[in-house]
Design a protein around this motif. Sequence first.
Motif, PDB file in Angstrom:
ATOM      1  N   UNK A  18       8.892  -2.104   2.903  1.00  0.00           N
ATOM      2  CA  UNK A  18       7.936  -1.674   3.004  1.00  0.00           C
ATOM      3  C   UNK A  18       6.539  -0.640   2.498  1.00  0.00           C
ATOM      4  N   UNK A  19       6.864  -0.199   1.656  1.00  0.00           N
ATOM      5  CA  UNK A  19       6.506   1.163   0.755  1.00  0.00           C
ATOM      6  C   UNK A  19       5.562  -0.003  -0.134  1.00  0.00           C
ATOM      7  N   UNK A  20       5.736  -0.774  -1.247  1.00  0.00           N
ATOM      8  CA  UNK A  20       5.378  -2.079  -1.691  1.00  0.00           C
ATOM      9  C   UNK A  20       4.036  -2.662  -0.278  1.00  0.00           C
ATOM     10  N   UNK A  21       4.194  -2.595   0.499  1.00  0.00           N
ATOM     11  CA  UNK A  21       3.568  -3.610   1.840  1.00  0.00           C
ATOM     12  C   UNK A  21       2.870  -2.606   2.272  1.00  0.00           C
ATOM     13  N   UNK A  22       3.106  -1.370   2.293  1.00  0.00           N
ATOM     14  CA  UNK A  22       2.132   0.010   2.795  1.00  0.00           C
ATOM     15  C   UNK A  22       1.096  -0.182   1.210  1.00  0.00           C
ATOM     16  N   UNK A  23       1.053   0.052   0.319  1.00  0.00           N
ATOM     17  CA  UNK A  23       0.255   0.525  -1.080  1.00  0.00           C
ATOM     18  C   UNK A  23      -0.646  -0.650  -1.284  1.00  0.00           C
ATOM     19  N   UNK A  24      -0.059  -1.798  -0.598  1.00  0.00           N
ATOM     20  CA  UNK A  24      -0.820  -2.799  -0.966  1.00  0.00           C
ATOM     21  C   UNK A  24      -2.132  -3.036   0.167  1.00  0.00           C
ATOM     22  N   UNK A  25      -1.747  -2.348   1.118  1.00  0.00           N
ATOM     23  CA  UNK A  25      -2.782  -2.220   2.444  1.00  0.00           C
ATOM     24  C   UNK A  25      -3.724  -1.162   1.917  1.00  0.00           C
ATOM     25  N   UNK A  26      -3.394  -0.579   1.539  1.00  0.00           N
ATOM     26  CA  UNK A  26      -3.790   0.838   1.206  1.00  0.00           C
ATOM     27  C   UNK A  26      -5.132   0.620   0.192  1.00  0.00           C
ATOM     28  N   UNK A  27      -4.329  -0.136  -1.337  1.00  0.00           N
ATOM     29  CA  UNK A  27      -5.576  -0.229  -1.810  1.00  0.00           C
ATOM     30  C   UNK A  27      -6.658  -1.602  -0.856  1.00  0.00           C
ATOM     31  N   UNK A  28      -5.652  -2.444  -0.406  1.00  0.00           N
ATOM     32  CA  UNK A  28      -7.493  -3.686   0.306  1.00  0.00           C
ATOM     33  C   UNK A  28      -7.929  -2.732   0.919  1.00  0.00           C
ATOM     34  N   UNK A  29      -7.707  -1.593   1.689  1.00  0.00           N
ATOM     35  CA  UNK A  29      -8.698  -0.695   2.408  1.00  0.00           C
ATOM     36  C   UNK A  29      -9.786   0.109   2.067  1.00  0.00           C
ATOM     37  N   UNK A  30      -8.725   0.752   0.473  1.00  0.00           N
ATOM     38  CA  UNK A  30     -10.103   1.631  -0.516  1.00  0.00           C
ATOM     39  C   UNK A  30     -10.623   0.581  -1.125  1.00  0.00           C
ATOM     40  N   UNK A  31     -10.372  -0.305  -1.673  1.00  0.00           N
ATOM     41  CA  UNK A  31     -11.230  -0.953  -3.201  1.00  0.00           C
ATOM     42  C   UNK A  31     -12.119  -2.158  -2.788  1.00  0.00           C
ATOM     43  N   UNK A  32     -11.875  -3.217  -1.873  1.00  0.00           N
ATOM     44  CA  UNK A  32     -11.840  -4.414  -0.821  1.00  0.00           C
ATOM     45  C   UNK A  32     -12.663  -3.762  -0.134  1.00  0.00           C
ATOM     46  N   UNK A  33     -12.113  -3.673   1.018  1.00  0.00           N
ATOM     47  CA  UNK A  33     -13.066  -3.001   2.124  1.00  0.00           C
ATOM     48  C   UNK A  33     -14.096  -1.602   1.945  1.00  0.00           C
ATOM     49  N   UNK A  34     -13.597  -0.930   1.195  1.00  0.00           N
ATOM     50  CA  UNK A  34     -14.885   0.506   0.607  1.00  0.00           C
ATOM     51  C   UNK A  34     -13.965   1.024   1.791  1.00  0.00           C
ATOM     52  N   UNK A  35     -13.302   1.066   2.510  1.00  0.00           N
ATOM     53  CA  UNK A  35     -12.839   2.213   3.547  1.00  0.00           C
ATOM     54  C   UNK A  35     -12.358   3.405   3.059  1.00  0.00           C
ATOM     55  N   UNK A  36     -12.369   4.507   4.368  1.00  0.00           N
ATOM     56  CA  UNK A  36     -11.330   5.636   4.026  1.00  0.00           C
ATOM     57  C   UNK A  36      -9.441   5.334   4.248  1.00  0.00           C
ATOM     58  N   UNK A  37      -8.505   5.726   3.358  1.00  0.00           N
ATOM     59  CA  UNK A  37      -7.559   5.379   4.563  1.00  0.00           C
ATOM     60  C   UNK A  37      -6.419   6.409   3.962  1.00  0.00           C
ATOM     61  N   UNK A  38      -5.197   6.216   4.406  1.00  0.00           N
ATOM     62  CA  UNK A  38      -4.373   7.352   4.168  1.00  0.00           C
ATOM     63  C   UNK A  38      -3.946   7.333   2.864  1.00  0.00           C
ATOM     64  N   UNK A  39      -3.396   8.574   2.525  1.00  0.00           N
ATOM     65  CA  UNK A  39      -2.462   9.192   1.289  1.00  0.00           C
ATOM     66  C   UNK A  39      -1.884   7.892   0.784  1.00  0.00           C
ATOM     67  N   UNK A  40      -1.157   7.493  -0.514  1.00  0.00           N
ATOM     68  CA  UNK A  40      -0.457   6.463  -0.415  1.00  0.00           C
ATOM     69  C   UNK A  40       0.166   7.254  -1.646  1.00  0.00           C
ATOM     70  N   UNK A  41       2.084   6.195  -1.973  1.00  0.00           N
ATOM     71  CA  UNK A  41       3.018   6.859  -2.704  1.00  0.00           C
ATOM     72  C   UNK A  41       2.892   6.366  -3.910  1.00  0.00           C
ATOM     73  N   UNK A  42       2.756   6.411  -4.699  1.00  0.00           N
ATOM     74  CA  UNK A  42       2.277   5.261  -6.053  1.00  0.00           C
ATOM     75  C   UNK A  42       3.672   5.108  -6.230  1.00  0.00           C
ATOM     76  N   UNK A  43       4.075   3.783  -6.937  1.00  0.00           N
ATOM     77  CA  UNK A  43       5.182   3.243  -7.070  1.00  0.00           C
ATOM     78  C   UNK A  43       5.978   3.712  -6.870  1.00  0.00           C
ATOM     79  N   UNK A  44       6.466   5.021  -6.005  1.00  0.00           N
ATOM     80  CA  UNK A  44       7.860   4.290  -5.351  1.00  0.00           C
ATOM     81  C   UNK A  44       8.452   3.686  -4.386  1.00  0.00           C
ATOM     82  N   UNK A  45       7.838   2.917  -3.655  1.00  0.00           N
ATOM     83  CA  UNK A  45       8.664   1.368  -3.186  1.00  0.00           C
ATOM     84  C   UNK A  45       8.916   0.834  -4.603  1.00  0.00           C
TER      85      UNK A  45
END
Length: 90
Positions: A18-45
């Motif tokens: 779930x955490x890996x999927x959350x990080x991937x979603x945040x990456x998609x929102x911030x880098x690909x779509x250039x939108x604001x997104x909530x904080x990320x938990x790096x490599x924890x997942x």
Amino acid sequence: MNWVQLVFAVALLLVGGVLIAYNAMIFWLTVVRKEEAPKVAPIVGGVIAAAGIVALPVDGSWTWAWVPLLIDWGGLRIFVSHWMSRRAKS
């Protein structure tokens, strides 16, 4: 078979997944779509899922513990892109 160990390992794998999927979603929102997104938990997942693989009561499963760390690219990439954007603004 040790059912307690199996249930614990599967629970770790689910939480890590779930955490890996959350990080991937945040990456998609911030880098690909250039939108604001909530904080990320790096490599924890990836670490949690790797611990789940190590805890599996299956012979040789520990040799695959590196896979979740490789899959959890979202956290690492977000950290790097965030650092680069902060550095560019300075």
